[in-house]
Design an enzyme around this catalytic site. Structure first.
Site, PDB file in Angstrom:
ATOM      1  N   GLU A   1     -15.603 -14.023  -7.406  1.00  0.00           N
ATOM      2  CA  GLU A   1     -15.582 -13.188  -8.615  1.00  0.00           C
ATOM      3  C   GLU A   1     -16.504 -11.987  -8.499  1.00  0.00           C
ATOM      4  O   GLU A   1     -16.166 -10.873  -8.907  1.00  0.00           O
ATOM      5  CB  GLU A   1     -15.976 -14.030  -9.840  1.00  0.00           C
ATOM      6  CG  GLU A   1     -15.620 -13.372 -11.174  1.00  0.00           C
ATOM      7  CD  GLU A   1     -16.716 -12.470 -11.749  1.00  0.00           C
ATOM      8  OE1 GLU A   1     -16.436 -11.773 -12.721  1.00  0.00           O
ATOM      9  OE2 GLU A   1     -17.853 -12.469 -11.218  1.00  0.00           O
TER      10      GLU A   1
ATOM     11  N   ASP B   1     -19.562 -18.449  -7.220  1.00  0.00           N
ATOM     12  CA  ASP B   1     -20.269 -17.524  -6.327  1.00  0.00           C
ATOM     13  C   ASP B   1     -21.296 -16.764  -7.150  1.00  0.00           C
ATOM     14  O   ASP B   1     -21.231 -16.750  -8.389  1.00  0.00           O
ATOM     15  CB  ASP B   1     -19.296 -16.545  -5.640  1.00  0.00           C
ATOM     16  CG  ASP B   1     -18.547 -15.669  -6.617  1.00  0.00           C
ATOM     17  OD1 ASP B   1     -18.057 -16.190  -7.640  1.00  0.00           O
ATOM     18  OD2 ASP B   1     -18.456 -14.441  -6.398  1.00  0.00           O
TER      19      ASP B   1
HETATM   20  C1  LIG Z   1     -19.076 -10.486 -16.428  1.00  0.00           C
HETATM   21  C2  LIG Z   1     -19.136 -11.274 -15.136  1.00  0.00           C
HETATM   22  N1  LIG Z   1     -20.071 -12.318 -15.268  1.00  0.00           N
HETATM   23  C3  LIG Z   1     -19.542 -10.363 -13.989  1.00  0.00           C
HETATM   24  O1  LIG Z   1     -20.716 -10.261 -13.712  1.00  0.00           O
HETATM   25  N2  LIG Z   1     -18.567  -9.732 -13.358  1.00  0.00           N
HETATM   26  C4  LIG Z   1     -18.791  -8.766 -12.300  1.00  0.00           C
HETATM   27  C5  LIG Z   1     -17.452  -8.611 -11.602  1.00  0.00           C
HETATM   28  C6  LIG Z   1     -17.326  -7.409 -10.747  1.00  0.00           C
HETATM   29  C7  LIG Z   1     -16.800  -6.232 -11.123  1.00  0.00           C
HETATM   30  N3  LIG Z   1     -16.834  -5.447 -10.053  1.00  0.00           N
HETATM   31  C8  LIG Z   1     -17.380  -6.119  -9.082  1.00  0.00           C
HETATM   32  N4  LIG Z   1     -17.655  -7.326  -9.517  1.00  0.00           N
HETATM   33  C9  LIG Z   1     -19.268  -7.450 -12.876  1.00  0.00           C
HETATM   34  O2  LIG Z   1     -18.933  -7.132 -14.024  1.00  0.00           O
HETATM   35  O3  LIG Z   1     -19.992  -6.734 -12.169  1.00  0.00           O
HETATM   36 ZN   LIG Z   2     -19.687 -14.006 -13.730  1.00  0.00          ZN
HETATM   37 ZN   LIG Z   3     -21.615 -11.565 -12.310  1.00  0.00          ZN
END
Ligand SMILES: C[C@H](N)C(=O)N[C@@H](Cc1c[nH]cn1)C(=O)O
Ligand SMILES: [Zn+2]
Ligand SMILES: [Zn+2]
Length: 474
Positions: free
Chosen positions: A165, A100
């Site tokens: 994710e 996603d």
């Molecule tokens: C590090 C990863 N690629 C990412 O972008 N994760 C998101 C996940 C997230 C956390 N809260 C909502 N979505 C992020 O770190 O923003």
């Molecule tokens: Zn990611």
């Molecule tokens: Zn991300």
């Protein structure tokens, strides 16, 4: 094991890899937009088909529904798993990734169409290119290279790929717990490649921050009002909300909510030394962002505040007038979105209580008749690994063999919500092995993955599978 043969195979198939990435980026698998849910489902199907084409043993797990803030119920995308080999004499690795993406629109300021992968000067621009479609494909292509060359896979390889994710991995924690004695029963090691390097130097990542994401809704009159007719006589929800947001953090970045900073683990001498060894150019970081100044001057301060101290960000206000023009409205209901990236030893339920209590107390002081509702919609925990774990030794070896350098040992300021769940539920070691560049623009305009990182990253993954098979053998 012949790494050169694998490297040559990967080099000679790079155009195919770029074409597959183009196909994957073309799918608008934005998990935050309910209207794009069919696209996200299609992306999961494409992923499953790819594993089936490779003769993997695949499975698709239904993880139920999602209730949107407006009460609407929509299906969650399935989680796809695949297994390649089940030789009990070999170690088994499980690769986690997500397909996603964050939202992207041309009007946000992209220079190229976000869902049309475009190569400019060796960079492949497109939403999700680096986060996380190219890394997932690089793992797939590494396995495919072994298969094509008729080389025995050095370890059994499992994949678990999700589609939520970017909105906090809804439903995945429960699936991992349910599959502990099934899908995960023979898994020895977990590998995640959902982050980036810090500089042009390859890196191994040993920590991520968690994220507590809040909605703060202030509701006032039953509908929007004319500011000339009613202004001065009503308590405006937006003024209450802005006043409230101003109590969260001061201008030097200090979080004002009692208990947050107090919970943070002490910086150890050992950790401080890790920071010293890292290659990081503060001036370059500043210039890449395009800002006139940073909150801290030194490398150690900047890195520690990105990785091991909490930060609070305000993302937006729903219901606020934000279009061009000069509408003279008093919005009746506004909802602020903010999040706190949390670190060891913070804990989401405690943060939820601290934030809710604090905001309610601050709101009470305003003596307004409007109503405040605070909700934590994501509570993802931070994750930390032991860098002396054999997985990291194997990582250093693989980086040496592909890039000829010692990797930096770094942490990630972002969140991979399931990292801690994998650790807590399976008890297995986890490594984060990034191949994204430091300037890939994740979640931002003009996200890209460089062709170099994509192709060399595929070689790194092929080499890493061999290095993991050597653990406990010397
Ligand atoms: C590090 C990863 N690629 C990412 O972008 N994760 C998101 C996940 C997230 C956390 N809260 C909502 N979505 C992020 O770190 O923003
Ligand atoms: Zn990611
Ligand atoms: Zn991300």
């Amino acid at each position: 094991f012949n790494l050169d043969e694998l490297k040559n195979y990967i080099d000679s198939h790079q155009e195919d890899y770029v074409l597959t990435l183009r196909d994957w980026v073309a799918v608008e698998s934005d998990s935050s937009d309910a209207l794009k849910r069919d696209e996200l489902m299609r992306m999961m199907k494409i992923t499953e088909n790819k594993f089936n084409d490779m003769k993997g043993h695949t499975n698709r797990f239904d993880i139920g529904n999602q209730e949107l803030p407006n009460g609407q119920i929509i299906p969650l995308p399935v989680v796809v798993t695949a297994s390649f080999g089940n030789d009990s004499n070999k170690a088994t690795v499980c690769i986690y990734g997500h397909v996603d993406v964050q939202p992207a629109r041309m009007e946000d300021g992209w220079d190229t169409e976000p869902y049309n992968l475009t190569e400019i000067n060796g960079n492949l621009y497109g939403r999700g290119a680096s986060d996380n479609k190219a890394p997932v494909l690089a793992w797939i292509h590494a396995v495919e290279a072994y298969q094509a060359l008729d080389m025995d896979l050095p370890v059994n390889v499992k994949f678990i790929i999700e589609g939520m994710e970017e909105t906090g991995s809804n439903g995945l924690d429960e699936l991992i717990s349910k599959q502990k004695d099934d899908f995960f029963s023979d898994v020895d090691y977990i590998i995640i490649s959902d982050c980036g390097w810090l500089s042009r130097k390859p890196a191994l990542t040993y920590g991520t921050r968690g994220n507590c994401y809040f909605f703060a809704e202030v509701e006032g009159p039953k509908q929007d009002l004319h500011s000339g007719v009613y202004g001065g006589s009503v308590f405006e929800p937006m003024i209450d909300l802005i006043g409230l947001l101003d109590t969260l953090i001061d201008s030097s970045g200090h979080i004002l909510i009692p208990g947050i900073n107090e919970a943070v683990a002490e910086l150890t001498e050992e950790e401080r030394k890790l920071y010293e060894a890292i290659e990081f150019d503060v001036e370059n970081f500043k210039n890449k962002i395009g800002t006139n100044g940073l909150m801290y001057d030194t490398k150690e301060e900047i890195l520690s505040h990105r990785w091991r101290y909490p930060s609070l960000s305000i993302h937006g206000i729903e219901g606020a007038f934000s279009a061009s023009g000069s509408k003279t409205v008093i919005p009746a209901k506004v909802t602020a979105k903010f999040s706190i990236r949390q670190v060891p030893d913070m804990d989401p339920p405690t943060v939820e209580k601290q934030v809710t209590t604090y905001l309610n107390d601050m709101f009470a002081k305003r003596n307004t008749p409007n109503k405040l509702k605070v909700t934590m919609i994501i509570g993802a925990k931070p994750w930390l690994a032991d860098v002396s774990d054999p997985l990291y030794v194997a990582g250093r070896r693989a980086v040496q063999k592909v890039f000829g350098v010692e990797p930096d040992l770094i942490r990630e300021g972002g969140t991979i919500p399931v990292a801690r769940t994998f650790q807590d539920v399976t008890g297995k070691s986890i490594i984060m092995l990034p191949i994204g560049g430091f300037d890939d623009g994740l979640h931002s305009q003009n996200e890209k993955m460089s062709r170099y990182n994509y192709i060399e990253g595929t070689k790194l993954f092929a080499a890493y599978l061999h290095e993991v098979s050597q653990i406990n053998k010397s």
